[in-house]
Design an enzyme around this catalytic site. Sequence first.
Site, PDB file in Angstrom:
ATOM      1  N   LYS A 106       5.972  14.570  24.903  1.00 47.48           N
ATOM      2  CA  LYS A 106       5.306  15.689  25.110  1.00 47.48           C
ATOM      3  C   LYS A 106       3.905  15.490  24.523  1.00 47.48           C
ATOM      4  O   LYS A 106       3.560  14.897  23.565  1.00 47.48           O
ATOM      5  CB  LYS A 106       5.964  16.738  24.318  1.00 47.48           C
ATOM      6  CG  LYS A 106       7.423  17.017  25.026  1.00 47.48           C
ATOM      7  CD  LYS A 106       7.073  17.939  26.535  1.00 47.48           C
ATOM      8  CE  LYS A 106       8.337  18.234  26.942  1.00 47.48           C
ATOM      9  NZ  LYS A 106       8.331  18.490  28.364  1.00 47.48           N
ATOM     10  N   ASP A 132       0.695  -1.099  -0.019  1.00 48.41           N
ATOM     11  CA  ASP A 132      -0.084   0.010  -0.177  1.00 48.41           C
ATOM     12  C   ASP A 132       0.909   1.359   0.032  1.00 48.41           C
ATOM     13  O   ASP A 132       0.475   2.165  -0.411  1.00 48.41           O
ATOM     14  CB  ASP A 132      -0.804   0.056   1.255  1.00 48.41           C
ATOM     15  CG  ASP A 132      -2.008  -1.290   1.045  1.00 48.41           C
ATOM     16  OD1 ASP A 132      -2.406  -1.308   0.020  1.00 48.41           O
ATOM     17  OD2 ASP A 132      -2.463  -1.636   2.153  1.00 48.41           O
ATOM     18  N   GLY A 133       1.877   1.257   0.668  1.00 51.60           N
ATOM     19  CA  GLY A 133       2.877   2.382   0.780  1.00 51.60           C
ATOM     20  C   GLY A 133       3.487   2.819  -0.456  1.00 51.60           C
ATOM     21  O   GLY A 133       3.566   3.975  -0.944  1.00 51.60           O
ATOM     22  N   THR A 163      -9.438   3.683   6.333  1.00 55.11           N
ATOM     23  CA  THR A 163      -9.234   2.417   7.119  1.00 55.11           C
ATOM     24  C   THR A 163      -7.753   2.403   7.499  1.00 55.11           C
ATOM     25  O   THR A 163      -7.317   1.176   7.616  1.00 55.11           O
ATOM     26  CB  THR A 163      -9.503   1.463   5.812  1.00 55.11           C
ATOM     27  OG1 THR A 163      -8.892   1.932   4.603  1.00 55.11           O
ATOM     28  CG2 THR A 163     -11.031   1.301   5.849  1.00 55.11           C
ATOM     29  N   ALA A 164      -6.924   3.318   7.457  1.00 59.02           N
ATOM     30  CA  ALA A 164      -5.572   3.583   7.837  1.00 59.02           C
ATOM     31  C   ALA A 164      -5.579   3.996   9.453  1.00 59.02           C
ATOM     32  O   ALA A 164      -5.960   3.349  10.148  1.00 59.02           O
ATOM     33  CB  ALA A 164      -4.421   4.133   6.832  1.00 59.02           C
ATOM     34  N   TYR A 165      -4.600   4.952   9.609  1.00 58.95           N
ATOM     35  CA  TYR A 165      -4.452   5.495  10.983  1.00 58.95           C
ATOM     36  C   TYR A 165      -5.868   5.799  11.694  1.00 58.95           C
ATOM     37  O   TYR A 165      -6.065   5.868  12.881  1.00 58.95           O
ATOM     38  CB  TYR A 165      -3.414   6.378  10.721  1.00 58.95           C
ATOM     39  CG  TYR A 165      -2.495   6.974  12.014  1.00 58.95           C
ATOM     40  CD1 TYR A 165      -2.880   6.168  13.222  1.00 58.95           C
ATOM     41  CD2 TYR A 165      -1.484   7.749  11.961  1.00 58.95           C
ATOM     42  CE1 TYR A 165      -1.974   6.454  14.419  1.00 58.95           C
ATOM     43  CE2 TYR A 165      -0.611   8.215  13.100  1.00 58.95           C
ATOM     44  CZ  TYR A 165      -0.982   7.685  14.278  1.00 58.95           C
ATOM     45  OH  TYR A 165      -0.406   7.602  15.321  1.00 58.95           O
ATOM     46  N   ASN A 169      -4.053   9.367   1.755  1.00 57.79           N
ATOM     47  CA  ASN A 169      -4.644   8.674   2.921  1.00 57.79           C
ATOM     48  C   ASN A 169      -4.909   9.860   4.141  1.00 57.79           C
ATOM     49  O   ASN A 169      -6.139  10.015   4.344  1.00 57.79           O
ATOM     50  CB  ASN A 169      -3.465   8.023   3.427  1.00 57.79           C
ATOM     51  CG  ASN A 169      -3.875   6.451   3.224  1.00 57.79           C
ATOM     52  OD1 ASN A 169      -4.871   5.992   2.815  1.00 57.79           O
ATOM     53  ND2 ASN A 169      -2.826   5.508   3.773  1.00 57.79           N
TER      54      ASN A 169
HETATM   55  N1  LIG Z   1      -1.162   3.182  14.289  1.00 60.83           N
HETATM   56  C1  LIG Z   1      -1.526   3.026  13.078  1.00 60.83           C
HETATM   57  O1  LIG Z   1      -2.348   2.391  12.493  1.00 60.83           O
HETATM   58  C2  LIG Z   1      -0.636   3.997  12.017  1.00 60.83           C
HETATM   59  C3  LIG Z   1       0.368   4.481  12.428  1.00 60.83           C
HETATM   60  C4  LIG Z   1       1.241   5.342  11.644  1.00 60.83           C
HETATM   61  C5  LIG Z   1       0.639   5.473  10.347  1.00 60.83           C
HETATM   62  N2  LIG Z   1      -0.221   4.687   9.707  1.00 60.83           N
HETATM   63  C6  LIG Z   1      -0.709   4.842   8.358  1.00 60.83           C
HETATM   64  O2  LIG Z   1       0.169   4.361   7.566  1.00 60.83           O
HETATM   65  C7  LIG Z   1      -0.196   4.961   6.539  1.00 60.83           C
HETATM   66  C8  LIG Z   1       1.018   4.504   5.424  1.00 60.83           C
HETATM   67  O3  LIG Z   1       1.027   3.416   4.902  1.00 60.83           O
HETATM   68  P1  LIG Z   1       2.330   2.784   4.514  1.00 60.83           P
HETATM   69  O4  LIG Z   1       1.764   1.358   3.833  1.00 60.83           O
HETATM   70  O5  LIG Z   1       2.988   3.708   3.560  1.00 60.83           O
HETATM   71  O6  LIG Z   1       3.013   2.644   5.817  1.00 60.83           O
HETATM   72  P2  LIG Z   1       3.350   1.065   6.504  1.00 60.83           P
HETATM   73  O7  LIG Z   1       4.139   0.174   5.757  1.00 60.83           O
HETATM   74  O8  LIG Z   1       3.770   1.587   8.061  1.00 60.83           O
HETATM   75  O9  LIG Z   1       1.923   0.414   6.671  1.00 60.83           O
HETATM   76  C9  LIG Z   1       0.801   0.757   7.577  1.00 60.83           C
HETATM   77  C10 LIG Z   1      -0.185  -0.252   7.331  1.00 60.83           C
HETATM   78  O10 LIG Z   1      -1.488   0.295   6.888  1.00 60.83           O
HETATM   79  C11 LIG Z   1      -1.958  -0.356   5.943  1.00 60.83           C
HETATM   80  N3  LIG Z   1      -2.671   0.680   4.902  1.00 60.83           N
HETATM   81  C12 LIG Z   1      -2.048   1.923   4.338  1.00 60.83           C
HETATM   82  N4  LIG Z   1      -2.881   2.593   3.800  1.00 60.83           N
HETATM   83  C13 LIG Z   1      -4.141   1.983   4.054  1.00 60.83           C
HETATM   84  C14 LIG Z   1      -5.641   2.249   3.884  1.00 60.83           C
HETATM   85  N5  LIG Z   1      -5.782   3.560   3.119  1.00 60.83           N
HETATM   86  N6  LIG Z   1      -6.300   1.263   4.035  1.00 60.83           N
HETATM   87  C15 LIG Z   1      -6.123   0.450   4.830  1.00 60.83           C
HETATM   88  N7  LIG Z   1      -5.104   0.139   5.174  1.00 60.83           N
HETATM   89  C16 LIG Z   1      -3.944   0.771   4.828  1.00 60.83           C
HETATM   90  C17 LIG Z   1      -0.595  -0.779   4.984  1.00 60.83           C
HETATM   91  O11 LIG Z   1      -1.023  -1.893   4.312  1.00 60.83           O
HETATM   92  C18 LIG Z   1       0.076  -1.061   6.448  1.00 60.83           C
HETATM   93  O12 LIG Z   1      -0.324  -2.490   6.776  1.00 60.83           O
HETATM   94  C19 LIG Z   1      -0.386   6.228   6.818  1.00 60.83           C
HETATM   95  O13 LIG Z   1      -0.985   6.982   5.657  1.00 60.83           O
HETATM   96  C20 LIG Z   1      -1.114   5.960   7.987  1.00 60.83           C
HETATM   97  O14 LIG Z   1      -2.666   6.122   7.746  1.00 60.83           O
HETATM   98  C21 LIG Z   1      -1.038   4.061  10.835  1.00 60.83           C
HETATM   99  N1  LIG Z   2       8.070   6.767  -2.665  1.00 62.97           N
HETATM  100  C1  LIG Z   2       8.233   6.234  -1.162  1.00 62.97           C
HETATM  101  N2  LIG Z   2       8.734   7.126  -0.314  1.00 62.97           N
HETATM  102  C2  LIG Z   2       8.900   6.906   1.041  1.00 62.97           C
HETATM  103  N3  LIG Z   2       8.524   5.785   1.416  1.00 62.97           N
HETATM  104  C3  LIG Z   2       8.004   4.742   0.645  1.00 62.97           C
HETATM  105  C4  LIG Z   2       7.814   4.996  -0.632  1.00 62.97           C
HETATM  106  N4  LIG Z   2       7.159   3.940  -1.322  1.00 62.97           N
HETATM  107  C5  LIG Z   2       6.972   3.089  -0.188  1.00 62.97           C
HETATM  108  N5  LIG Z   2       7.345   3.714   1.001  1.00 62.97           N
HETATM  109  C6  LIG Z   2       7.347   3.021   2.219  1.00 62.97           C
HETATM  110  O1  LIG Z   2       8.266   1.757   2.120  1.00 62.97           O
HETATM  111  C7  LIG Z   2       7.712   0.785   2.977  1.00 62.97           C
HETATM  112  C8  LIG Z   2       7.207  -0.336   2.413  1.00 62.97           C
HETATM  113  O2  LIG Z   2       6.528  -0.492   1.237  1.00 62.97           O
HETATM  114  P1  LIG Z   2       5.160  -0.972   0.940  1.00 62.97           P
HETATM  115  O3  LIG Z   2       3.797  -0.241   2.001  1.00 62.97           O
HETATM  116  O4  LIG Z   2       4.899  -0.822  -0.397  1.00 62.97           O
HETATM  117  O5  LIG Z   2       5.224  -2.660   1.418  1.00 62.97           O
HETATM  118  P2  LIG Z   2       4.755  -3.256   2.532  1.00 62.97           P
HETATM  119  O6  LIG Z   2       4.772  -2.518   3.890  1.00 62.97           O
HETATM  120  O7  LIG Z   2       5.450  -4.599   2.498  1.00 62.97           O
HETATM  121  O8  LIG Z   2       3.361  -3.511   2.180  1.00 62.97           O
HETATM  122  P3  LIG Z   2       1.823  -3.088   3.055  1.00 62.97           P
HETATM  123  O9  LIG Z   2       2.162  -1.510   3.083  1.00 62.97           O
HETATM  124  O10 LIG Z   2       0.711  -3.304   1.999  1.00 62.97           O
HETATM  125  O11 LIG Z   2       1.719  -3.404   4.257  1.00 62.97           O
HETATM  126  C9  LIG Z   2       6.451   1.542   3.518  1.00 62.97           C
HETATM  127  O12 LIG Z   2       6.599   1.880   5.022  1.00 62.97           O
HETATM  128  C10 LIG Z   2       6.252   2.585   2.619  1.00 62.97           C
HETATM  129  O13 LIG Z   2       5.578   3.736   3.444  1.00 62.97           O
END
Ligand SMILES: NC(=O)c1ccc[n+]([C@@H]2O[C@H](COP(=O)([O-])OP(=O)(O)OC[C@H]3O[C@@H](n4cnc5c(N)ncnc54)[C@H](O)[C@@H]3O)[C@@H](O)[C@H]2O)c1
Ligand SMILES: Nc1ncnc2c1ncn2[C@@H]1O[C@H](COP(=O)(O)OP(=O)(O)OP(=O)(O)O)[C@@H](O)[C@H]1O
Length: 288
Positions: free
Chosen positions: A157, A72-73, A187-189, A146
């Site tokens: 703090k 998803d990232g 559906t994320a944070y 997101n």
């Molecule tokens: N406590 C938490 O749940 C927490 C903390 C920090 C950030 N986040 C979220 O992580 C997002 C970035 O995701 P990432 O994949 O780059 O980072 P990441 O790899 O740290 O993953 C965060 C998790 O959230 C899932 N996710 C991301 N976007 C989603 C969405 N729209 N709906 C459902 N699940 C989703 C990813 O698949 C992964 O399992 C941020 O936008 C923020 O919303 C969540």
């Molecule tokens: N262009 C980017 N710049 C900064 N961070 C990135 C970028 N692309 C991906 N990432 C970060 O790299 C990490 C791994 O990538 P990604 O989320 O695609 O895979 P994953 O964590 O295995 O899968 P998922 O997010 O589905 O659980 C994530 O924390 C994501 O936020």
Amino acid sequence: MERLAQIKTAGFILKPDSPEIKPLYEKIKGQFEAKGIRVLLSKHSAEMIGCEGISFDELCKASDFLVSLGGDGTLLSLVRRSYDYRKPVLGINAGNLGFLADITIEEVDNFLEQLLVGEYRVDERMMIEGYIRKASGEKMSFFAFNDVVISRPVISKMAQINAAIDGEMFNSYKGDGLIVATPTGSTAYNLASGGPVMYPLTEAFILTPIMAHSLTQRPLVVPADFTLELSSPDEKVIAMIDGQDAYEIFQGDVLVIKGAKRGARLLHSKDRNYFSVLREKLSWGDRH
Ligand SMILES: NC(=O)c1ccc[n+]([C@@H]2O[C@H](COP(=O)([O-])OP(=O)(O)OC[C@H]3O[C@@H](n4cnc5c(N)ncnc54)[C@H](O)[C@@H]3O)[C@@H](O)[C@H]2O)c1
Ligand SMILES: Nc1ncnc2c1ncn2[C@@H]1O[C@H](COP(=O)(O)OP(=O)(O)OP(=O)(O)O)[C@@H](O)[C@H]1O
């Protein structure tokens, strides 16, 4: 229903720092080519796996649609970076959860067959458009798919975030921070912090406090055409865009957020059902 002008060229971005993805990319590239779709690769991804690529700008211009091969990232980052090019984005899941990147490796062949006979959907999803108005008058703009998360710079703090909605002071959030999420980001944070899940084609923001030190704070949904202005009396707070890009916000700076004029475009299988994804990926309703 929106249709692609043509389906001849796909521009790929790979999950960063993952050279082990090479054999999978080559397999999927072969599957695209076998269906007559040319595959281009971004320079950054190509360097990671030791092959030839083109600049991100060229990739976006030359492709009929873009493909994120990662989690998803990777998809979040691609949607944000390619936003101005208006190209539909497809997510093939080579990560963990794959909530947004929802085509599995096994589904690729079948999806391509459907794509070529018009059995697909292009969903337009709300984006956040924002900028930081520095006390100096300087402006820094960004887009988020997101969420924008404003939080304290150190764990020890509490942060105070003052929120004005459409020009009127609404509330002071005191705690770990505040999430401003799109329906996609719901559906994320936001979900983890007790906010509501919103159907992704809705147009609204969700303001969800993180660990509010109060008995009287609740998540709030406001229409996408409202303008939010966030500021803090603290020396410094941090704004995270999609969990990936960080900006510092100092006393006197204002973070301005509104719904972007145009949404991001996600390419989906026609059969994709959001409620099934909620059940399958988030185990919605599971008793265990
Ligand atoms: N406590 C938490 O749940 C927490 C903390 C920090 C950030 N986040 C979220 O992580 C997002 C970035 O995701 P990432 O994949 O780059 O980072 P990441 O790899 O740290 O993953 C965060 C998790 O959230 C899932 N996710 C991301 N976007 C989603 C969405 N729209 N709906 C459902 N699940 C989703 C990813 O698949 C992964 O399992 C941020 O936008 C923020 O919303 C969540
Ligand atoms: N262009 C980017 N710049 C900064 N961070 C990135 C970028 N692309 C991906 N990432 C970060 O790299 C990490 C791994 O990538 P990604 O989320 O695609 O895979 P994953 O964590 O295995 O899968 P998922 O997010 O589905 O659980 C994530 O924390 C994501 O936020």
